[in-house]
Scaffold this active site. Structure first.
Site, PDB file in Angstrom:
ATOM      1  N   CYS A 117       0.814  -1.226   0.000  1.00 56.78           N
ATOM      2  CA  CYS A 117       0.000   0.000   0.000  1.00 56.78           C
ATOM      3  C   CYS A 117       0.848   1.277   0.000  1.00 56.78           C
ATOM      4  CB  CYS A 117      -0.944  -0.011   1.185  1.00 56.78           C
ATOM      5  SG  CYS A 117      -1.976  -1.485   1.205  1.00 56.78           S
TER       6      CYS A 117
ATOM      7  N   HIS B 219      -2.978   6.943   3.102  1.00 59.82           N
ATOM      8  CA  HIS B 219      -3.488   5.691   2.546  1.00 59.82           C
ATOM      9  C   HIS B 219      -4.861   5.415   3.152  1.00 59.82           C
ATOM     10  CE1 HIS B 219      -4.038   1.668   1.351  1.00 59.82           C
ATOM     11  NE2 HIS B 219      -3.692   1.115   2.500  1.00 59.82           N
TER      12      HIS B 219
ATOM     13  N   ASN C 154     -10.141   0.079   0.513  1.00 58.93           N
ATOM     14  CA  ASN C 154      -8.680   0.065   0.461  1.00 58.93           C
ATOM     15  C   ASN C 154      -8.247  -0.476  -0.908  1.00 58.93           C
ATOM     16  OD1 ASN C 154      -5.953  -0.452   0.689  1.00 58.93           O
ATOM     17  ND2 ASN C 154      -6.080  -1.389   2.721  1.00 58.93           N
TER      18      ASN C 154
HETATM   19  C1  LIG Z   1      -9.849  -5.703  10.255  1.00 53.02           C
HETATM   20  C2  LIG Z   1     -10.350  -4.702  11.272  1.00 53.02           C
HETATM   21  C3  LIG Z   1     -11.397  -3.802  10.637  1.00 53.02           C
HETATM   22  C4  LIG Z   1     -11.014  -5.451  12.419  1.00 53.02           C
HETATM   23  O1  LIG Z   1     -11.475  -4.530  13.376  1.00 53.02           O
HETATM   24  P1  LIG Z   1     -11.203  -4.783  14.914  1.00 53.02           P
HETATM   25  O2  LIG Z   1     -11.886  -3.708  15.650  1.00 53.02           O
HETATM   26  O3  LIG Z   1      -9.726  -4.935  15.100  1.00 53.02           O
HETATM   27  O4  LIG Z   1     -11.964  -6.110  15.153  1.00 53.02           O
HETATM   28  P2  LIG Z   1     -11.372  -7.486  15.713  1.00 53.02           P
HETATM   29  O5  LIG Z   1     -10.447  -8.085  14.716  1.00 53.02           O
HETATM   30  O6  LIG Z   1     -10.888  -7.257  17.106  1.00 53.02           O
HETATM   31  O7  LIG Z   1     -12.675  -8.328  15.773  1.00 53.02           O
HETATM   32  C5  LIG Z   1     -13.686  -8.055  16.743  1.00 53.02           C
HETATM   33  C6  LIG Z   1     -14.762  -9.089  16.549  1.00 53.02           C
HETATM   34  O8  LIG Z   1     -15.467  -8.822  15.329  1.00 53.02           O
HETATM   35  C7  LIG Z   1     -15.482  -9.996  14.538  1.00 53.02           C
HETATM   36  N1  LIG Z   1     -15.436  -9.617  13.133  1.00 53.02           N
HETATM   37  C8  LIG Z   1     -14.360  -9.508  12.318  1.00 53.02           C
HETATM   38  N2  LIG Z   1     -14.759  -9.138  11.093  1.00 53.02           N
HETATM   39  C9  LIG Z   1     -16.076  -8.982  11.150  1.00 53.02           C
HETATM   40  C10 LIG Z   1     -17.061  -8.602  10.222  1.00 53.02           C
HETATM   41  N3  LIG Z   1     -16.759  -8.275   8.939  1.00 53.02           N
HETATM   42  N4  LIG Z   1     -18.349  -8.539  10.614  1.00 53.02           N
HETATM   43  C11 LIG Z   1     -18.703  -8.841  11.877  1.00 53.02           C
HETATM   44  N5  LIG Z   1     -17.826  -9.208  12.806  1.00 53.02           N
HETATM   45  C12 LIG Z   1     -16.537  -9.278  12.437  1.00 53.02           C
HETATM   46  C13 LIG Z   1     -14.267 -10.792  14.944  1.00 53.02           C
HETATM   47  O9  LIG Z   1     -14.423 -12.143  14.632  1.00 53.02           O
HETATM   48  C14 LIG Z   1     -14.233 -10.513  16.427  1.00 53.02           C
HETATM   49  O10 LIG Z   1     -15.147 -11.362  17.040  1.00 53.02           O
HETATM   50  P3  LIG Z   1     -14.796 -12.059  18.452  1.00 53.02           P
HETATM   51  O11 LIG Z   1     -14.601 -10.912  19.406  1.00 53.02           O
HETATM   52  O12 LIG Z   1     -15.992 -12.887  18.736  1.00 53.02           O
HETATM   53  O13 LIG Z   1     -13.535 -12.837  18.209  1.00 53.02           O
HETATM   54  C15 LIG Z   1      -9.209  -3.855  11.835  1.00 53.02           C
HETATM   55  O14 LIG Z   1      -8.380  -4.645  12.640  1.00 53.02           O
HETATM   56  C16 LIG Z   1      -8.381  -3.203  10.775  1.00 53.02           C
HETATM   57  O15 LIG Z   1      -8.873  -2.358  10.063  1.00 53.02           O
HETATM   58  N6  LIG Z   1      -7.096  -3.561  10.690  1.00 53.02           N
HETATM   59  C17 LIG Z   1      -6.199  -2.960   9.735  1.00 53.02           C
HETATM   60  C18 LIG Z   1      -6.553  -3.444   8.360  1.00 53.02           C
HETATM   61  C19 LIG Z   1      -5.823  -2.705   7.323  1.00 53.02           C
HETATM   62  O16 LIG Z   1      -5.949  -1.525   7.227  1.00 53.02           O
HETATM   63  N7  LIG Z   1      -5.055  -3.432   6.526  1.00 53.02           N
HETATM   64  C20 LIG Z   1      -4.344  -2.893   5.423  1.00 53.02           C
HETATM   65  C21 LIG Z   1      -3.210  -2.113   5.891  1.00 53.02           C
HETATM   66  S1  LIG Z   1      -2.423  -1.458   4.536  1.00 53.02           S
END
Ligand SMILES: CC(C)(COP(=O)(O)OP(=O)(O)OC[C@H]1O[C@@H](n2cnc3c(N)ncnc32)[C@H](O)[C@@H]1OP(=O)(O)O)[C@@H](O)C(=O)NCCC(=O)NCCS
Length: 332
Positions: free
Chosen positions: A115, A254, A284
């Protein structure tokens, strides 16, 4: 002192719009969860057989050539940032794009910096411009992220979209790239990785059965590092340029997650009006996200000649960086 100026800019998004509601029919999720956790409402997806990422950059490069009145034979160098190249190894996506647009004999190559790819391209273009090696450089981003999304993985499927963008980079004494801070540290490799398809894990039935042809992401870890590294790169740039918020008209990071963008804004103490954000309708798009966001802002009449813009990006590797530039007379 000569600078690398963005003198033409364009982007391309494929027609098909994948909404959060449609994603909710594919995996267990809902619009409210995706919107509050990511800020994304919809993303564009390239549909159809026989189309790689080049199909997303070619229209943008063509548009830049037309708008700037640049003939294909004038292009001396074409650099393509992509994490989703048309082919696993050969030929480069840059060569595919060049062939489609009749750009013959230029230096063409891909940059795989995830990215952060557009910032890597910009820094390399700046080095070519400053050294005087080239005077007309196309940098572009081509990202068909949907080609490696696991349709059963609710933690990655909502995040990514497809898109392409292109810029013409030319020398300018007045406006252009002012400060660059570009970094990588492979210690983050395993946290955001696409295992199968390269030489480490060539395609096999076994690898596909294990879903290794899709990306894996440790979302929480990536989130934390994205905030840490983008804000540190922004600080580096601001310190080197002795910049305060008054020296920045626009912040364009980004577009990975609205909450990450918000953290960078808070780090800079910037008001929301200074932040360029289009993640709600684009998602993204990896290396294409910054040039797409910049082009949309320019089309909305936001960017004026001389505006001072702070860019910041973060991606797999990890790679990250920040660039401070002044907006040139850019054909859009
Ligand atoms: C992926 C992302 C949105 C997840 O958000 P988060 O607040 O960290 O959520 P978590 O991973 O802690 O998950 C929380 C809960 O939601 C659940 N969950 C994950 N994706 C879900 C979805 N699409 N819908 C509903 N629930 C979801 C998980 O399973 C977890 O459940 P649990 O507590 O029972 O285990 C976040 O971590 C993120 O944006 N990370 C960076 C991603 C990124 O930008 N990547 C590219 C970088 S260049």
């Amino acid at each position: 002192m000569v600078k690398a100026a963005i003198t033409g800019l364009s982007h391309y998004l494929p027609d098909y719009i994948l909404t959060n509601d449609e994603i909710a029919t594919m995996v267990e999720t809902n619009d409210e969860w995706i919107t509050t956790r990511t800020g994304i409402k919809e993303r564009h997806i390239l549909k159809g057989e026989g189309k790689g990422s080049s199909a997303l950059a070619i229209p943008a490069v063509r548009d830049v050539l037309e708008k700037t009145g640049t003939a294909p034979e004038e292009v001396e160098c074409l650099i393509c940032a992509t994490s989703s190249p048309d082919y696993a190894a050969w030929p480069s996506t840059a060569c595919v794009i060049a062939d489609a647009l009749n750009i013959r004999g230029a230096m063409c190559y891909d940059i795989l910096s995830a990215c952060t790819g557009f910032l890597y391209c910009l820094q390399q273009a700046q080095a070519f411009i400053k050294s005087g090696i080239y005077k007309k450089i196309i940098i572009c981003s081509a990202e068909k992220c949907s080609s490696f999304m696991n349709p059963k993985d609710r933690t990655t499927l909502p995040l990514f979209g497809d898109g392409g963008a292109a810029a013409l980079i030319e020398p300018s004494e007045e406006y252009g790239v002012e400060i660059t801070k570009i970094h990588a540290d492979g210690a983050g490799n395993d946290h955001l990785i696409h295992v199968c398809g390269g030489s480490f894990c060539p395609p096999s039935h076994e690898a596909i059965d294990k879903d290794l042809h899709y990306i894996f992401q440790d979302g929480k870890y990536v989130f934390k590092n994205a905030v840490t590294f983008m804000t540190s790169a922004v600080s580096e740039v601001m310190e080197e340029g002795h910049l305060t918020l008054d020296d920045i008209d626009w912040i364009c990071t980004h577009q990975a997650n609205k909450r990450i963008i918000e953290s960078v804004r808070e780090h800079c103490n910037a008001p929301e009006e200074k932040v360029i954000c289009n993640i709600d309708h684009v998602g993204n798009t990896s290396s294409a996200s910054i040039p797409i966001a910049l082009h949309e802002a320019a089309q909305q009449g936001k960017l004026k000649k001389g505006d001072r813009i702070l860019l910041a990006a973060f991606g797999s590797g990890f790679t990250w960086g920040s660039i401070y530039l002044t907006w040139a007379d850019c054909k859009i």
